[in-house]
Each structure stands twice: as structure tokens, then as C-alpha cells.
Design a protein around this motif. Structure first.
Motif, PDB file in Angstrom:
ATOM      1  N   PHE A   1      16.915  -0.234   7.631  1.00 13.61           N
ATOM      2  CA  PHE A   1      18.184   0.405   7.997  1.00 13.61           C
ATOM      3  C   PHE A   1      17.987   1.359   9.185  1.00 13.61           C
ATOM      4  CE2 PHE A   1      19.889  -0.565   3.579  1.00 13.61           C
ATOM      5  CZ  PHE A   1      20.812  -1.490   4.048  1.00 13.61           C
ATOM      6  N   ARG A   2      16.794   1.985   9.262  1.00 11.77           N
ATOM      7  CA  ARG A   2      16.549   2.885  10.408  1.00 11.77           C
ATOM      8  C   ARG A   2      16.664   2.132  11.726  1.00 11.77           C
ATOM      9  NH1 ARG A   2      11.824   5.052   7.996  1.00 11.77           N
ATOM     10  NH2 ARG A   2      12.592   6.593   6.517  1.00 11.77           N
ATOM     11  N   GLN A   3      16.207   0.874  11.701  1.00 12.58           N
ATOM     12  CA  GLN A   3      16.299   0.046  12.919  1.00 12.58           C
ATOM     13  C   GLN A   3      17.750  -0.200  13.332  1.00 12.58           C
ATOM     14  OE1 GLN A   3      14.597  -3.756  12.104  1.00 12.58           O
ATOM     15  NE2 GLN A   3      12.540  -2.933  11.866  1.00 12.58           N
ATOM     16  N   HIS A   4      18.659  -0.070  12.351  1.00 14.62           N
ATOM     17  CA  HIS A   4      20.068  -0.406  12.628  1.00 14.62           C
ATOM     18  C   HIS A   4      20.974   0.805  12.454  1.00 14.62           C
ATOM     19  CE1 HIS A   4      18.216  -4.301  11.458  1.00 14.62           C
ATOM     20  NE2 HIS A   4      18.947  -4.737  12.467  1.00 14.62           N
ATOM     21  N   LEU A   5      20.419   1.987  12.747  1.00 13.74           N
ATOM     22  CA  LEU A   5      21.168   3.240  12.534  1.00 13.74           C
ATOM     23  C   LEU A   5      22.554   3.213  13.165  1.00 13.74           C
ATOM     24  CD1 LEU A   5      18.962   6.436  12.921  1.00 13.74           C
ATOM     25  CD2 LEU A   5      20.204   5.575  10.908  1.00 13.74           C
ATOM     26  N   ASP A   6      22.629   2.586  14.355  1.00  9.29           N
ATOM     27  CA  ASP A   6      23.888   2.597  15.104  1.00  9.29           C
ATOM     28  C   ASP A   6      25.010   1.874  14.354  1.00  9.29           C
ATOM     29  OD1 ASP A   6      22.196   0.414  15.449  1.00  9.29           O
ATOM     30  OD2 ASP A   6      23.337  -0.291  17.206  1.00  9.29           O
ATOM     31  N   GLN A   7      24.643   1.008  13.426  1.00 10.70           N
ATOM     32  CA  GLN A   7      25.694   0.280  12.700  1.00 10.70           C
ATOM     33  C   GLN A   7      26.073   0.942  11.369  1.00 10.70           C
ATOM     34  OE1 GLN A   7      24.796  -4.117  12.872  1.00 10.70           O
ATOM     35  NE2 GLN A   7      23.371  -3.297  14.383  1.00 10.70           N
ATOM     36  N   LEU A   8      25.365   2.017  11.038  1.00  9.55           N
ATOM     37  CA  LEU A   8      25.661   2.697   9.774  1.00  9.55           C
ATOM     38  C   LEU A   8      26.696   3.798   9.974  1.00  9.55           C
ATOM     39  CD1 LEU A   8      22.096   3.131   8.195  1.00  9.55           C
ATOM     40  CD2 LEU A   8      23.773   1.310   7.799  1.00  9.55           C
ATOM     41  N   GLY A   9      27.549   3.989   8.984  1.00  3.27           N
ATOM     42  CA  GLY A   9      28.504   5.092   9.023  1.00  3.27           C
ATOM     43  C   GLY A   9      27.800   6.407   8.691  1.00  3.27           C
ATOM     44  N   ASP A  10      28.531   7.529   8.819  1.00  2.50           N
ATOM     45  CA  ASP A  10      27.933   8.852   8.577  1.00  2.50           C
ATOM     46  C   ASP A  10      27.403   8.981   7.156  1.00  2.50           C
ATOM     47  OD1 ASP A  10      28.467   9.556  11.123  1.00  2.50           O
ATOM     48  OD2 ASP A  10      30.323  10.655  10.645  1.00  2.50           O
ATOM     49  N   ASP A  11      28.213   8.518   6.186  1.00  3.47           N
ATOM     50  CA  ASP A  11      27.798   8.606   4.780  1.00  3.47           C
ATOM     51  C   ASP A  11      26.511   7.836   4.552  1.00  3.47           C
ATOM     52  OD1 ASP A  11      29.786  10.193   3.907  1.00  3.47           O
ATOM     53  OD2 ASP A  11      30.974   8.604   2.960  1.00  3.47           O
ATOM     54  N   ASP A  12      26.436   6.645   5.163  1.00  7.12           N
ATOM     55  CA  ASP A  12      25.260   5.798   4.954  1.00  7.12           C
ATOM     56  C   ASP A  12      24.025   6.432   5.579  1.00  7.12           C
ATOM     57  OD1 ASP A  12      26.884   4.039   3.693  1.00  7.12           O
ATOM     58  OD2 ASP A  12      27.237   2.797   5.474  1.00  7.12           O
ATOM     59  N   ARG A  13      24.201   7.066   6.730  1.00  2.00           N
ATOM     60  CA  ARG A  13      23.038   7.731   7.374  1.00  2.00           C
ATOM     61  C   ARG A  13      22.506   8.840   6.486  1.00  2.00           C
ATOM     62  NH1 ARG A  13      24.740   8.166  13.682  1.00  2.00           N
ATOM     63  NH2 ARG A  13      25.617   6.094  13.691  1.00  2.00           N
ATOM     64  N   ARG A  14      23.438   9.556   5.882  1.00  2.00           N
ATOM     65  CA  ARG A  14      23.046  10.631   4.980  1.00  2.00           C
ATOM     66  C   ARG A  14      22.284  10.051   3.777  1.00  2.00           C
ATOM     67  NH1 ARG A  14      25.883  13.371   1.384  1.00  2.00           N
ATOM     68  NH2 ARG A  14      27.593  11.898   1.601  1.00  2.00           N
ATOM     69  N   ARG A  15      22.745   8.879   3.335  1.00  2.00           N
ATOM     70  CA  ARG A  15      22.126   8.258   2.167  1.00  2.00           C
ATOM     71  C   ARG A  15      20.736   7.718   2.467  1.00  2.00           C
ATOM     72  NH1 ARG A  15      27.542   5.178   0.647  1.00  2.00           N
ATOM     73  NH2 ARG A  15      28.302   6.540  -1.004  1.00  2.00           N
ATOM     74  N   LEU A  16      20.472   7.471   3.742  1.00  2.00           N
ATOM     75  CA  LEU A  16      19.240   6.779   4.123  1.00  2.00           C
ATOM     76  C   LEU A  16      18.007   7.458   3.539  1.00  2.00           C
ATOM     77  CD1 LEU A  16      17.989   4.457   5.610  1.00  2.00           C
ATOM     78  CD2 LEU A  16      18.147   5.738   7.726  1.00  2.00           C
ATOM     79  N   GLU A  17      17.957   8.785   3.577  1.00  2.00           N
ATOM     80  CA  GLU A  17      16.780   9.465   3.034  1.00  2.00           C
ATOM     81  C   GLU A  17      16.942   9.759   1.547  1.00  2.00           C
ATOM     82  OE1 GLU A  17      14.161   9.355   4.801  1.00  2.00           O
ATOM     83  OE2 GLU A  17      15.339   8.726   6.558  1.00  2.00           O
ATOM     84  N   ARG A  18      18.176  10.120   1.153  1.00  2.00           N
ATOM     85  CA  ARG A  18      18.377  10.579  -0.231  1.00  2.00           C
ATOM     86  C   ARG A  18      18.531   9.442  -1.234  1.00  2.00           C
ATOM     87  NH1 ARG A  18      20.171  15.747  -1.200  1.00  2.00           N
ATOM     88  NH2 ARG A  18      21.803  15.144  -2.662  1.00  2.00           N
TER      89      ARG A  18
END
Ligand code: HAM
Length: 421
Positions: A182-199
Motif C-alpha cells: 500500500f505504501r507503493q500506492h499511497l497516492d491512490q489511498l484516501g486520508d482515512d486509509d493512509r492513517r490506517r496504514l500504520e495503525r
């Protein structure tokens, strides 16, 4: 005028046939499967949910109704049954009972969600849990209760959405593959999803963010990374589902919104009803009891939302039986007839006949109008003339035919009419 709080419902008499029918079926279904009822408080120590449901879930992060009466005491209205039922299982020493311990509950649940059709802040769940057994046959049993519930209500085209979420041995390995993906595709993730990426990266799989759909579809799948034990459990569950002939679809995006799940997660979908409006969901939670301070104890369960079930029953025009209304309507004219009538109401009710009256000393015409609008099939009409002669008029409210019956025979006569109806 006051209004009900946002996200709550008044359950009006017109809807009660649905509630009564569903709850009576649920008690019956639970008995068929050998589940015992447990009632836990509407609120628990907040920690039961923060630890049980998980700190990084939407429920704990933003949806709990928490009351702090004292600085050292925090109580939360239950946002689900499972964690509270586990607390009760431990507190009441139920682990000494023969396994699996099978429990069910029906009651109100509270989540501060954004209200919309089928999504409320106070709603009701039927919840079933089986504790102390790891056999996938118990997962199947829980899934079957969910399936039978909806099949019994008349839903068609039922199938399971099924996934495994692994266990503390294999899930971390998978997450270490999922996160960089998902880090490779950060640009396609919404804000909520980016926040979820680590947690809580698993929840990204469940994201509705439109731009993320393609990368989620192509994401590594947990079923390809399961450890031997989880893989075997999943394969056996699938075999049992096939033995029972229950249709299922593997859904690698099904992760569900609670942190306690291990291995099996599932939902039941019906024809024309999709993910947006899951009727029910559940899964296995082998680590939960330990998190709440007990000895390692496997568990599996599910919950069905009753408001959603009723909405969908209405959408699909599924029938429910009417509730018993009055059988007899008493109409009177004059004070003496009223007093005799009041006595008669008691006699009829003691004889098990459902009877009602308007009171208020209205005209006979007004009373008969009410009688016709009621569910009653018969009216008893009492006036001074009848009283003097020791009779009552019994009127058939459907065909309007009527007969004079002596008081002494009135109850037996009505019982005969009602039994024949
Ligand atoms: P859940 O998926 O959060 O699971 O909720 C179960 C069901 O409750 C949903 O499928 C839905 O029908 C209903 N529901 C959830 N939120 C709402 C809402 N805001 N308004 C109306 N209905 C709603 C659990 O609660 C887990 N405790 C299930 C479980 C039991 N897993 C293992 N054991």
C-alpha cells in the motif's frame, strides 16, 4: 415539540409484529442449536471494549458513548455484545462448564455512527457465541445459525462471504507484505486509509474510497500467507460448508471492523443485498478472552442487526403474522349498563377472551365505529332494556348478524364462536 435523538427509532405498534415474530424465531432457533440465553448490562467498564474490541477500531476511536461519573470510573454503553459476554463468562466462572459453552443474547447496542437508512445510534442485535472449542465444525454451527435465521424468515439467494484473517503467528508476516504494497500506492489511498496504514492496515482492504478500489483488488491476499494451522482450519471449514451444501464466496477484502478476529470471518448476504448493508457478521476470536484476563480460550460468534433485518424483510415483502388483537368489543348505553359491562369485562378476561371498550360514555354509533375499526370479530351490546331482561346482544362485526344471549350463557357462547372462527 421534542424529537427523538438522531439515530434512534420509536418502535411503533405497527412494527411490533416484525419484532415479536423475529424475536420468537430467534429464541426458537437458539433452542434448536442448544444455545442458552445470557443478559449482560447495557454498560460495562470502558476498558472491556477498548481492550476487547481494539483501540484502533472505528468503534473505539469514535463511536462509543462513554460516561465518566468519577475521575477513576469510565463506563461505556455497549457498542456490541461480544466483549461484555466474555467478561460475564470469565466473571461467572463459566469456563468450568462443558465446552463449547453456547450463549446468545438479544438487546440494544449503541454506536455513535453517522445515521442513515439502516445505520442507527441505538439498534438491536441478536448475538450468538460458542466458547472453548477450536474445531471448525463450531464455526460452521455459528454460520448455520445465521443462515437458518434468514432462510427461516423467507430470504432467498442466501450465501456466505468468507475469509480467514489468520492468527498472531501468520498475520504479522502478511501485514509486512501488505504495508509496503500500500505504501507503493499511497497516492491512490484516501486520508482515512493512509492513517490506517500504520495503525490497522488490514482495514484498508475494506475501504470504500473509489480511487483505492483497483489497488485493493490487486493486493496480496491473506489466504496465501496463512500458517499451517490456519490453512488447515480454513480448508476444513470449507469442506464442512460443502458437506452442508451452503454456498459461499471467498472474499479477500472481508476483514470486518473489530480487532479481535482470528481465522474465520464471515457475513451472510441475500439476493440483491450487498456489502453496504450487511445483515449480520461474525467470526472466530481465539485471543479475546486472554486479552480480557482469562486463560487462552477459543471462541466464535456472530451478530445480526434486527433493524436491518426488518428493513430488508419489508423491502422483500416477506410476511409476518399479525399480533393478537381484541376478539370482542363491549359497547354500552347508560350508567347501569356500564357498571354491568365493567363487571363483564373482568369475567371475559378471566375466561381468556381478549376484550376492549372505548369508555367515555359515547353514542352507540361512535362505539360501533370504533368496534368496526378494531380487530374484534364480535361486539357485546348492553343497554337498559337488555339489562332488565338479563341478556346481552352479541353482534357479528363481519356479517352484522346479531343474537340475544342470556348473561349466564354469554361466556360459553362467545368461547364457542371464537373457537369456531
Ligand atoms: P458487527 O458487524 O459490528 O459485528 O455488527 C453485526 C451486525 O449489527 C451488522 O451486520 C449489522 O446488521 C448490525 N449493525 C451494526 N452497526 C449497526 C448500526 N449502526 N445500525 C444498525 N445495525 C447495525 C459485531 O457486532 C460483532 N460483535 C459480531 C460478533 C459476535 N462477532 C463474534 N461474535
Amino acid at each position: 415539540m421534542y424529537q427523538r435523538p438522531s439515530g434512534t427509532n420509536d418502535i411503533l405498534p405497527a412494527d411490533q409484529p416484525y419484532w415479536r415474530y423475529i424475536t420468537s424465531r430467534l429464541h426458537h432457533l437458539a433452542a434448536l442449536y442448544g444455545y442458552d440465553e445470557i443478559e449482560t448490562p447495557l454498560f460495562e467498564d470502558t476498558e472491556v471494549f477498548t481492550r476487547g474490541v481494539g483501540e484502533t477500531t472505528d468503534i473505539v476511536e469514535k463511536e462509543m458513548y462513554t460516561i465518566r461519573e468519577r475521575p477513576d470510573e469510565s463506563l461505556t454503553l455497549r457498542p456490541e455484545f461480544t466483549a461484555g459476554v466474555m467478561r460475564a463468562y470469565l466473571e461467572n466462572g463459566m469456563h468450568v462448564l462443558p465446552s463449547p459453552v453456547r450463549l446468545y443474547s438479544i438487546g440494544a447496542i449503541f454506536r455513535r455512527e453517522r445515521p442513515q437508512a439502516g445505520r442507527y445510534r441505538q439498534f438491536h442485535q441478536f448475538n450468538a457465541e460458542a466458547l472453548g472449542e477450536q474445531d471448525p465444525a463450531v464455526d460452521l454451527e455459528i454460520m448455520s445459525i445465521a443462515y437458518d435465521l434468514y432462510a427461516g424468515l423467507g430470504f432467498t439467494g442466501l450465501s456466505f462471504q468468507l475469509n480467514s484473517t489468520g492468527c498472531p503467528i501468520c498475520r504479522p508476516t502478511y501485514l509486512e507484505i501488505l504495508k509496503p504494497y500500500f505504501r507503493q500506492h499511497l497516492d491512490q489511498l484516501g486520508d482515512d486509509d493512509r492513517r490506517r496504514l500504520e495503525r490497522n492496515p488490514l482495514r484498508i482492504l475494506d475501504s470504500k474510497h473509489p480511487a483505492a478500489q483497483t489497488i485493493i483488488e490487486a493486493a496480496p491476499r491473506i489466504v496465501d500467507y496463512l500458517c499451517a494451522e490456519c490453512k488447515d482450519h480454513f480448508a476444513r471449514l470449507r469442506r464442512y460448508l460443502e458437506v452442508l451444501g451452503r454456498p459461499y464466496t471467498l472474499n479477500h477484502r472481508l476483514v470486518r471492523g473489530l480487532d479481535y478476529y482470528t481465522k474465520t470471518v464471515f457475513e451472510v448476504w441475500a439476493q440483491g443485498i450487498g456489502a453496504q448493508n450487511a445483515m449480520c457478521g461474525g467470526g472466530r476470536y481465539d485471543g479475546l478472552i486472554e486479552v480480557l484476563g482469562g486463560k487462552p480460550t477459543p471462541g466464535v460468534g456472530f451478530a445480526a442487526g434486527l433493524e436491518r433485518t426488518i428493513l430488508l424483510m419489508k423491502e422483500q415483502h416477506l410476511p409476518v403474522p399479525a399480533l393478537p388483537g381484541p376478539q370482542v368489543f363491549l359497547a354500552y348505553l347508560g350508567e347501569s349498563a356500564k357498571q354491568r359491562g365493567i363487571e363483564l369485562l373482568g369475567d371475559l378476561r378471566r375466561a381468556g377472551i381478549r376484550v376492549t371498550a372505548t369508555f367515555g360514555d359515547r353514542s352507540m354509533k361512535a362505539q360501533m365505529r370504533s368496534a368496526d375499526k378494531s380487530a374484534a370479530g364480535y361486539a357485546i351490546i348492553l343497554g337498559d332494556v337488555e339489562l332488565e331482561r338479563g341478556v346481552a346482544v352479541v353482534r357479528n362485526l363481519r356479517d352484522k348478524g346479531q343474537q340475544e344471549i342470556p348473561f349466564a350463557e354469554l361466556i360459553a357462547h362467545l368461547q364457542g364462536l371464537l373457537a369456531a372462527a
